[in-house]
Design a protein around this motif. Sequence first.
Motif, PDB file in Angstrom:
ATOM      1  N   ASP A   1       0.894   5.342   0.779  1.00 54.47           N
ATOM      2  CA  ASP A   1       0.149   6.407   1.451  1.00 54.47           C
ATOM      3  C   ASP A   1       0.335   7.718   0.692  1.00 54.47           C
ATOM      4  OD1 ASP A   1      -1.032   8.242   3.071  1.00 54.47           O
ATOM      5  OD2 ASP A   1       0.133   7.752   4.883  1.00 54.47           O
ATOM      6  N   TYR A   2      -0.684   8.122  -0.057  1.00 53.99           N
ATOM      7  CA  TYR A   2      -0.570   9.331  -0.882  1.00 53.99           C
ATOM      8  C   TYR A   2      -0.803  10.613  -0.083  1.00 53.99           C
ATOM      9  CZ  TYR A   2      -0.180   6.098  -4.719  1.00 53.99           C
ATOM     10  OH  TYR A   2       0.257   5.089  -5.530  1.00 53.99           O
ATOM     11  N   GLU A   3      -1.234  10.472   1.159  1.00 51.96           N
ATOM     12  CA  GLU A   3      -1.378  11.648   2.031  1.00 51.96           C
ATOM     13  C   GLU A   3      -0.017  12.056   2.586  1.00 51.96           C
ATOM     14  OE1 GLU A   3      -4.535  12.989   2.650  1.00 51.96           O
ATOM     15  OE2 GLU A   3      -5.019  11.540   1.057  1.00 51.96           O
ATOM     16  N   ASP A   4       0.885  11.102   2.594  1.00 47.05           N
ATOM     17  CA  ASP A   4       2.192  11.294   3.191  1.00 47.05           C
ATOM     18  C   ASP A   4       3.189  11.735   2.113  1.00 47.05           C
ATOM     19  OD1 ASP A   4       4.635  11.055   4.370  1.00 47.05           O
ATOM     20  OD2 ASP A   4       4.345   8.998   5.105  1.00 47.05           O
TER      21      ASP A   4
ATOM     22  N   ARG B   1       5.364   9.218   0.801  1.00 50.27           N
ATOM     23  CA  ARG B   1       4.779   8.104   0.042  1.00 50.27           C
ATOM     24  C   ARG B   1       5.171   6.747   0.654  1.00 50.27           C
ATOM     25  NH1 ARG B   1       2.529  12.076  -1.609  1.00 50.27           N
ATOM     26  NH2 ARG B   1       1.953  12.532  -3.768  1.00 50.27           N
ATOM     27  N   THR B   2       4.972   6.656   1.955  1.00 49.50           N
ATOM     28  CA  THR B   2       5.324   5.441   2.687  1.00 49.50           C
ATOM     29  C   THR B   2       4.679   4.210   2.067  1.00 49.50           C
ATOM     30  OG1 THR B   2       5.161   6.862   4.589  1.00 49.50           O
ATOM     31  CG2 THR B   2       5.482   4.517   5.038  1.00 49.50           C
TER      32      THR B   2
ATOM     33  N   THR C   1       3.700   0.202   2.640  1.00 48.51           N
ATOM     34  CA  THR C   1       3.466  -0.784   3.698  1.00 48.51           C
ATOM     35  C   THR C   1       2.993  -2.098   3.079  1.00 48.51           C
ATOM     36  OG1 THR C   1       2.698   1.044   5.078  1.00 48.51           O
ATOM     37  CG2 THR C   1       2.260  -1.185   5.894  1.00 48.51           C
TER      38      THR C   1
ATOM     39  N   GLU D   1       0.842  -1.188   0.000  1.00 46.16           N
ATOM     40  CA  GLU D   1       0.000   0.000   0.000  1.00 46.16           C
ATOM     41  C   GLU D   1       0.882   1.245   0.000  1.00 46.16           C
ATOM     42  OE1 GLU D   1      -4.004   0.451   1.602  1.00 46.16           O
ATOM     43  OE2 GLU D   1      -2.988   1.134   3.418  1.00 46.16           O
TER      44      GLU D   1
END
Length: 516
Positions: A473-476, A479-480, A482, A471
């Motif tokens: 994270d597009y809020e981050d 772009r973490t 996981t 996954e």
Amino acid sequence: MKSLYHLMILVVLLGPVKFNECKTTDARQNTVRRFPEGFLFGTATASYQVEGAWNVDGKAENIWDHLTHTHPCDIKDCSNGDIANDSYNQYKRDVEMMRELGLDFYRFSLSWTRILPTSFVDKINEAGVNYYNNLIDEMLKYNIQPMVTLYHWDMPQKLQDLGGWNNPHIVDWYGDYARTVFELFGDRVKNWITMNEPREICYQGYGDVTMAPRLNIKGVADYMCAKNLLLAHARAYHIYNDEFRETQNGTIGITISAGFSEPASESEEDKVAAEEAALFGWGIYAQPIFSETGDFPSILKEKVAAKSAEQGFLRSRLPEFTPEEVEYVRGTSDFFGLNHYSSGYTFRNESVLGIFESPSSDDDLGAGSYVLEEWETSASSWLKVVPWGFYKLLVKIKDDYNNPPVFITENGFSTLGGLEDDGRISYYRKYLDAMLDAIAEGCDVRVYTAWSLMDNFEWMQGYTERFGLYEVDYEDPARTRTPRKSAFVYKEIVRSRALDWSYQPDTDVMTIDDGH
Ligand code: GBE
């Protein structure tokens, strides 16, 4: 819309369709099945979908930059690939994930305008070349082989202004680009894919509005694109063969997308319709390369010529190959690269007469298709879970094209996000099981690639449909990435070289087991 409505009515009228020798997997789920000796596992992504850095370090505009910037909300969530997964900066983390999964190879694509900002070979962009060198070298450090696609849909905007795949000069331009990348990376890259999915490029992009450049010139531009794209593919193949193969010793081929078209009934009409749907859908690209005779399928040539004449055209809307061109394209792929996701039923009766826009390739074909309400679905409307279609398609490729080596270059499942992706796990297990059935049947499948390593920009769907084992994270801003539950399951498949339905992953810790 009208045609969709008709088709929906038809499904109701047709009533329940018998399940097609649907091998029940229940019995299988208790046995552990092994993959053949030497079988290879990987994952895939594509440049525009993950790289970001759209205008960084000298990269020039391509058709997806152009579309998303000029018509942002043509994309479902009004998003774009400006940053995407930031892989341009995060390639080390990308390679770390490949190591976590224990992959044999990783399939990625090159951005033409990152390497050649003018589209032509007069200027080579060193920063862009460095990016790919870094990525390739980082992978090779851990013995992960690069499988490189030259063209995964990001046509330089300048060449699009000149007509893109509809300009016959594209054969030269693409050939020059291909030679450049063989020279730059061929010392380390041994697996080349010339094109990703001709159908999506030509039929969706030139004959419809569902891919850039959204030309929507049906039954004309899509066919012109098909001819020029095949010649360009062949040009790259011949350049590799004549100038590089001896010293670089790699393989080169094309990747074609295909679903399986199952006849809706035993009737001759439906069987013919299903066969013709396959020819219009992907045979148009496969036959010129993989058949013994070469050239477009003759049924296709006849049908389009007849329709064209009826419509008042002075020649067929499907351009012809000269005999020299037929020979030039024939046999130009070391393997059959296959992207496969889903399947459906095909039929033909009076209800499909006149329901398609004319002219169009759908009208030239004149067949209807549908899926069953009860089929399990993904987050993508077009992607239903039909593992027996994968099996039948592989057998068809073996039968129609003299059992070529097949590389599955994409297969995967979408969700709306979340780490508990049991739907994806179940899809992968069922499809790998169907693939093993096909191998047992004698199909020469050698390579399997999961789409995708991680979530990415899903074209017209933006970031709303997620295909990743990881996954993102597009809020981050970072772009973490996981790992999802499916990442652990795929890792175990790759490690054990076997399919064990009872495996329950411990999803707490992701480890790297490559000994480095
Ligand atoms: C591949 O295409 C692509 O290579 C890859 O880039 C992409 O991310 C991945 O699959 C997942 O989609 O409005 O229902 O008519 C057509 C797969 C559906 C090919 C069918 C979607 C073919 C893409 C849209 N297409 N499919 S609509």
